[in-house]
Design an enzyme around this catalytic site. Structure first.
Site, PDB file in Angstrom:
ATOM      1  N   LYS A 216      44.206  30.755  44.074  1.00 32.22           N
ATOM      2  CA  LYS A 216      45.097  29.649  43.745  1.00 32.22           C
ATOM      3  C   LYS A 216      46.044  29.408  44.905  1.00 32.22           C
ATOM      4  O   LYS A 216      46.820  30.290  45.279  1.00 32.22           O
ATOM      5  CB  LYS A 216      45.879  29.995  42.470  1.00 32.22           C
TER       6      LYS A 216
ATOM      7  N   LYS B 164      41.484  26.940  42.713  1.00 27.72           N
ATOM      8  CA  LYS B 164      42.432  25.875  42.423  1.00 27.72           C
ATOM      9  C   LYS B 164      43.310  25.604  43.627  1.00 27.72           C
ATOM     10  O   LYS B 164      43.852  26.566  44.172  1.00 27.72           O
ATOM     11  CB  LYS B 164      43.288  26.296  41.219  1.00 27.72           C
TER      12      LYS B 164
END
Ligand SMILES: [Zn+2]
Length: 327
Positions: free
Chosen positions: A197, A250
């Site tokens: 992320k 992400k």
């Protein structure tokens, strides 16, 4: 022959039938996870301004949203909660009657077969807006945050969550949650880790949707630097060693190379998170008539699958499920 030879690639593109035969990548509605924002209160269906088509729902209005998801054939949702009150320890994240716990019970009662994924983090529940415990010098503390994260995961599993998705990027969070779940008797609840992320400007609209912007500083001491590629392998490796069942990358659109790297290095299902800013850009251009929304979204999401994603977490999910039926 050698003089005049050239390869006729267009043979395989000449008709819809032949193109269909040689098509390499498919997008299915079964690939999709739809994010839902739930909040305390009554009769609320608040539009999120920066994400047209996305709303915040109170529990008494949540039924209409999940019914639609089920009717469209989307197999799973992920929940984000907006609590009525916030504090330094994010207690509403792991309260038995927290908004997410209530929403999980409501959905599992109404649609037992819909897979309910609980986003497991503290930022929506802390008054400072960070994903972990903060000390007096505004440092985000790793290990004390793990205890709260494990507690949150257990309370979500107790409410009936099918999958736990920890997103706060603290080191060791998969181990902490796995141990917490196992000790509480939830050995069968999988962990979908936000393993890779990045600290990203693409999260802007989500912070309005989930009311989770940090009140000071930024998240660069725990989320990754977008310049880094090898670091993604280190992050995914440790999460796999700790027992992650799924790996999330992400954001997705600016990170297709990372999705491919993770795909090539790990045998776990890969989830691409098509984030709020990616959604907002498409919506803004579509509303202005500058792009064809349907064609753009289908191309983008197919690109994520081609990059190696097995599953796509996306705010476009309901539209995509409809469009795929039309095809
Ligand atoms: Zn967070």
């Amino acid at each position: 022959m050698a003089d005049l030879y050239f390869r006729r690639h267009r043979r395989l593109r000449q008709s819809a039938g032949i193109r269909s035969m040689v098509k390499e990548t498919y997008l299915h509605k079964e690939d999709l996870i739809y994010p839902i924002f739930v909040m305390d209160g009554e009769n609320i269906k608040n539009p999120v301004n920066s994400m047209p088509g996305v709303f915040q729902f109170s529990l008494d209005r949540l039924g209409e949203e999940v019914d639609e998801v089920v009717t469209l054939g989307i197999p799973s949702v992920i929940l984000f909660g907006l609590p009525a009150t916030k504090d330094a320890e994010g207690t509403q994240a792991y309260h038995d009657h927290g908004i997410v716990q209530k929403a999980i019970r409501f959905i599992k009662d109404r649609h037992p077969n819909l897979v309910v994924i609980a986003d497991t983090c503290l930022c929506e529940f802390t008054d400072h807006g960070h994903c972990g415990v903060v000390d007096e010098h505004e440092r985000i503390l790793n290990d004390p945050s793990l205890d709260l994260l494990a507690k949150t995961a257990v309370s979500q599993a107790q409410a009936g969550a099918d999958i736990i998705a920890p997103s706060n990027m603290m080191d060791g969070f998969v181990t902490a949650i796995r141990q917490g779940l196992d000790r509480a008797g939830f050995q069968d609840v999988p962990i979908m880790s936000y393993a890779v992320k990045y600290a990203s400007a693409y999260y802007g609209p989500f912070r309005e949707a989930a009311d989770g912007a940090p009140k000071f500083g930024d998240r660069k001491t725990y989320q990754m630097d977008y310049s880094n590629r090898m670091e993604a392998i280190r992050e995914a490796t440790s999460d796999m060693e700790e027992g992650a069942d799924f790996l999330i990358v992400k954001p997705a659109l600016a990170y297709l190379d990372i999705i491919r790297d993770v795909r090539n290095n790990f045998d776990a299902p890969i989830v691409a998170y098509n984030v709020s800013g990616e959604y907002a850009m498409v919506k803004a251009a579509a509303i202005n008539g500058w792009i064809n929304e349907k064609e753009t979204v289908l191309e983008t999401l197919t690109g994520m699958k081609r990059a190696g994603a097995d599953i796509i977490l996306t705010y476009h999910a309901k539209d995509v499920a409809r469009w795929l039926e039309e095809k």
